[in-house]
Each structure stands twice: as C-alpha cells, then as structure tokens.
Design a protein around this motif. Structure first.
Motif, mmCIF file in Angstrom:
data_model
loop_
_atom_site.group_PDB
_atom_site.id
_atom_site.type_symbol
_atom_site.label_atom_id
_atom_site.label_comp_id
_atom_site.label_asym_id
_atom_site.label_seq_id
_atom_site.Cartn_x
_atom_site.Cartn_y
_atom_site.Cartn_z
ATOM 1 N N ILE A 7 2.891 3.959 -5.686
ATOM 2 C CA ILE A 7 4.156 3.312 -5.848
ATOM 3 C C ILE A 7 3.567 1.746 -5.587
ATOM 4 O O ILE A 7 2.791 1.481 -4.476
ATOM 5 N N ASP A 8 3.955 0.752 -6.512
ATOM 6 C CA ASP A 8 3.291 -0.547 -6.331
ATOM 7 C C ASP A 8 4.592 -1.657 -6.337
ATOM 8 O O ASP A 8 4.445 -2.813 -6.524
ATOM 9 N N LEU A 60 3.832 3.569 -0.961
ATOM 10 C CA LEU A 60 4.506 4.722 -0.866
ATOM 11 C C LEU A 60 5.357 4.985 0.247
ATOM 12 O O LEU A 60 6.331 5.545 0.277
ATOM 13 N N HIS A 61 4.606 4.603 1.607
ATOM 14 C CA HIS A 61 5.035 4.842 2.884
ATOM 15 C C HIS A 61 6.404 3.841 3.006
ATOM 16 O O HIS A 61 7.244 4.021 4.055
ATOM 17 N N LEU A 62 6.736 3.020 2.138
ATOM 18 C CA LEU A 62 8.046 1.921 2.048
ATOM 19 C C LEU A 62 9.255 2.442 1.159
ATOM 20 O O LEU A 62 9.942 1.656 1.108
ATOM 21 N N LYS A 63 8.606 3.339 0.297
ATOM 22 C CA LYS A 63 9.352 3.654 -1.017
ATOM 23 C C LYS A 63 10.853 3.920 -0.455
ATOM 24 O O LYS A 63 11.732 3.519 -1.211
ATOM 25 N N PHE A 64 11.230 4.593 0.633
ATOM 26 C CA PHE A 64 12.449 5.109 0.823
ATOM 27 C C PHE A 64 12.869 4.391 2.143
ATOM 28 O O PHE A 64 14.186 4.824 2.771
ATOM 29 N N ARG A 65 12.367 3.341 2.461
ATOM 30 C CA ARG A 65 12.869 2.531 3.674
ATOM 31 C C ARG A 65 13.809 1.296 3.251
ATOM 32 O O ARG A 65 13.020 0.189 2.528
ATOM 33 N N VAL A 90 6.495 -4.362 12.540
ATOM 34 C CA VAL A 90 5.324 -4.744 11.692
ATOM 35 C C VAL A 90 5.391 -3.573 10.662
ATOM 36 O O VAL A 90 5.164 -2.301 10.795
ATOM 37 N N LEU A 91 4.991 -4.095 9.210
ATOM 38 C CA LEU A 91 5.018 -3.007 8.172
ATOM 39 C C LEU A 91 3.537 -3.398 7.491
ATOM 40 O O LEU A 91 3.268 -4.375 7.311
ATOM 41 N N GLU A 92 2.852 -2.135 7.863
ATOM 42 C CA GLU A 92 1.473 -2.137 7.192
ATOM 43 C C GLU A 92 1.763 -2.071 5.538
ATOM 44 O O GLU A 92 2.469 -1.329 5.200
ATOM 45 N N VAL A 93 0.938 -3.045 4.901
ATOM 46 C CA VAL A 93 0.803 -2.973 3.629
ATOM 47 C C VAL A 93 -0.621 -2.872 3.136
ATOM 48 O O VAL A 93 -1.632 -3.354 3.638
#
Length: 330
Positions: A7-8, A60-65, A90-93
């Motif tokens: 997911i980009d 990907l870990h932020l896709k549904f947030r 804090v959002l890790e990217v």
C-alpha cells in the motif's frame, strides 16, 4: 490491488488535541485570606507526528485507520500547577513517505531518515492562568486564557520507493522476468500486459558479497504522465531511484522510438528525472544472432549505453550488473 500487501497511498483525518484552559484560581490558605492569583497554565494538546522507520516498506498498517485523534491538554490548577500535556500520537512510516494536504495537494514534507520525527498536525497551545495577568493596577484578575483549539485536516500519505536501480519499460517488456533472474524477488510473471500491479523490490547480488537494490515499476504506457493506464500512481516511485534501467524488447518495431516515448513520459511527469544516469537494456535477445544484433545497433538511441540481454538464457546479465554497479558507485 485489493488483496495486495503493498500500500503506497493512504488518506485519513488527522485531528490534534485542543489545549487545556488556564486556571483563574486564587490562593486561599489559613492566615492568607487574600493570597492573590495563582492559576496555572493549561497543557498543550497532543501532536500527530510522523516517524521514519527503515524496517517498513509499505503503508499497509495505516490503510484502515481513517481517523487519527490526539488527546487534549488538561486544564491548569491552583498553586500555579500546569495542566498535563495531551499525549502525542506517533505514526511510524517507511522512508520516502510524502505528506500532503488532501484538499490542496500541497506537499508538507518528506520523511527520509530512520528515526526522524516531524509534526504533521500541531496540538493547540494551552491557555495562560490568571497569574500571568496580574498588574499593579489589577492585582486580582478573574480571567484566564482558554486553550487553543486543535486542528482537524485531511492528510494524504504517499510512498516513494527507495532503490538503486529503477526498471522503466512498457507493459510486458520483461521487467519482472529480469528481476526474478538476477535477484531473489518472485514477482508475478505472465505474457500479458500489466502483470505487475505493484512495485517489487529485489536485492541483486554482485561480486565480493556486494549488492544493490532494484525496483520493478509497473509498466508505463504512452500518456501515463496524464494519468492513463496506471498513470501517476507509480511514476513517483522512479523519483527516488539512483539509476534508471530502460527495458525495451528486441521484438519492438523500433527500439529508438519506444525509448523516446518512455523518456518523454518521464520528462512530462518530472523533468528532473532526465538528470539521472540511464542505461538501456534490449530484452528477449536470445532470439537474435550476432549478425542481427549488429544490424539493430544502427537503430539504437545515441548517448546512452545499450546492452543486449536475455533473462531466460542469462545472456549478458553479468555484463548488465557490471554496468549498473559501476554507475551506482560513480
């Protein structure tokens, strides 16, 4: 695309915390009936922060947030006690993540270093307590500042892959086959256009335990810079590649013409891409003999190193890796 782990692009509502209100408190103790104002300041609202993480390669870990909401600051108290600051989120990217305003498209910043932290949405400031407002003429102010509201905004995060070599070519040019031949990557391979729907990364082993990273970018078509085909969705991944490896099949009607179209699409998307080092590989050359290769060399574009290769027969792949590695270290 729906079941892919790569997911980009993500879009979400980012809401920072509001600041806490200042306190309008007065000191009241035994034998101190008129102690004066001692209201404390309110706490700052929580920030939304992006932090670079070199171990991540997808969003990907932020896709549904869809909503990211930080905590508000607490109000001040008597005795000049400051309210607690709201907790930051804090959002890790992955490295190469670009933050944009979803409404205007304005680029805010890009996260490029591991551990780098940048505030995406600032929390509201806490209000000042009444202790700050006492003067010689007003020694008992009965007011304090309210906390500043947090910010709510829609944010887009886009990922640009970081690789040493980016594969550029039309659909079905043999990019995935080449990547699978010289690295451990296992992209989907088929004899039809747009087999590759997401970028693939592969580590290419070289002499003396050296290596470099190659990215297979989904095929470009004429008009991609205007959004046709997979369009702008994957062109941005080419921006962070040090070397551009153009791949044109040997059975193309005109190698020079196909190379020119690819170059034009990159230039229209971002003219700075033309400043990158370029190498041209003519794929599927196992069907050619030496005499035919010599004839085709007259139709090759000028000013660029050209190498005939075959991913199936391994023809000239070592020579290609030599050229790519030399270009990387120069």
């Amino acid at each position: 695309m729906a079941d892919s782990n790569f997911i980009d692009y993500v879009k979400f509502c980012s809401r920072s915390g509001s600041g806490g209100a200042g306190s309008a408190h007065f000191r009241r103790e035994k034998h101190v009936p008129k102690g004066g104002p001692d209201g404390g300041d309110g706490g700052r609202g929580g920030h939304i922060i992006l932090r670079g993480n070199s171990q991540l390669w997808t969003l990907l870990h932020l896709k549904f947030r869809k909503h990211v909401i930080a905590e508000g600051g607490k109000g001040g108290e008597g005795g000049r006690r400051k309210g607690r600051d709201g907790k930051d989120i804090v959002l890790e990217v992955p490295l190469g993540t670009v933050a944009k305003d979803a409404e205007t498209g304005e680029v805010r910043f890009e996260v490029n270093a591991d551990g780098e932290e940048i505030i995406l949405t600032s929390g509201g400031r806490g209000g000042l307590g009444n202790d700050h407002f006492k003067t010689s003429t007003n020694q008992a102010p009965h007011y304090a500042q309210p906390g500043e509201d947090g910010i709510e905004e829609w944010i887009v995060l886009e990922l640009k892959l970081l690789a040493d070599v980016g594969l550029v070519g039309f659909p079905n040019a043999g990019k995935s086959t080449l990547l699978s031949s010289i690295s451990a990557a296992k992209p989907e391979i088929g004899d039809y256009p747009f087999t590759t729907l997401v970028p693939n990364l592969g580590v290419v082993g070289y002499r003396d335990d050296k290596s470099f990273v190659m990215a297979d970018i989904p095929g470009i078509i004429e008009g991609a810079s205007e959004g046709k085909g997979l369009g702008l969705r994957f062109l941005r991944h080419i921006e962070r590649n040090s070397i551009l490896l153009f791949l044109v099949p040997a059975d193309a009607e005109s190698i020079k013409e196909q190379y020119g179209i690819l170059l034009k699409e990159l230039e229209e998307y971002n003219p700075e891409l033309l400043d990158k080092r370029r190498i041209l590989a003519v794929s599927k050359s196992d069907m050619l003999d030496e005499e035919l290769m010599n004839e085709m060399r007259a139709d090759l574009p000028e000013g660029i190193e050209c190498i005939f290769i075959s991913s199936v027969s391994q023809y000239n792949l070592d020579k290609l890796k030599d050229s790519l590695y030399q270009a990387i270290i120069e």
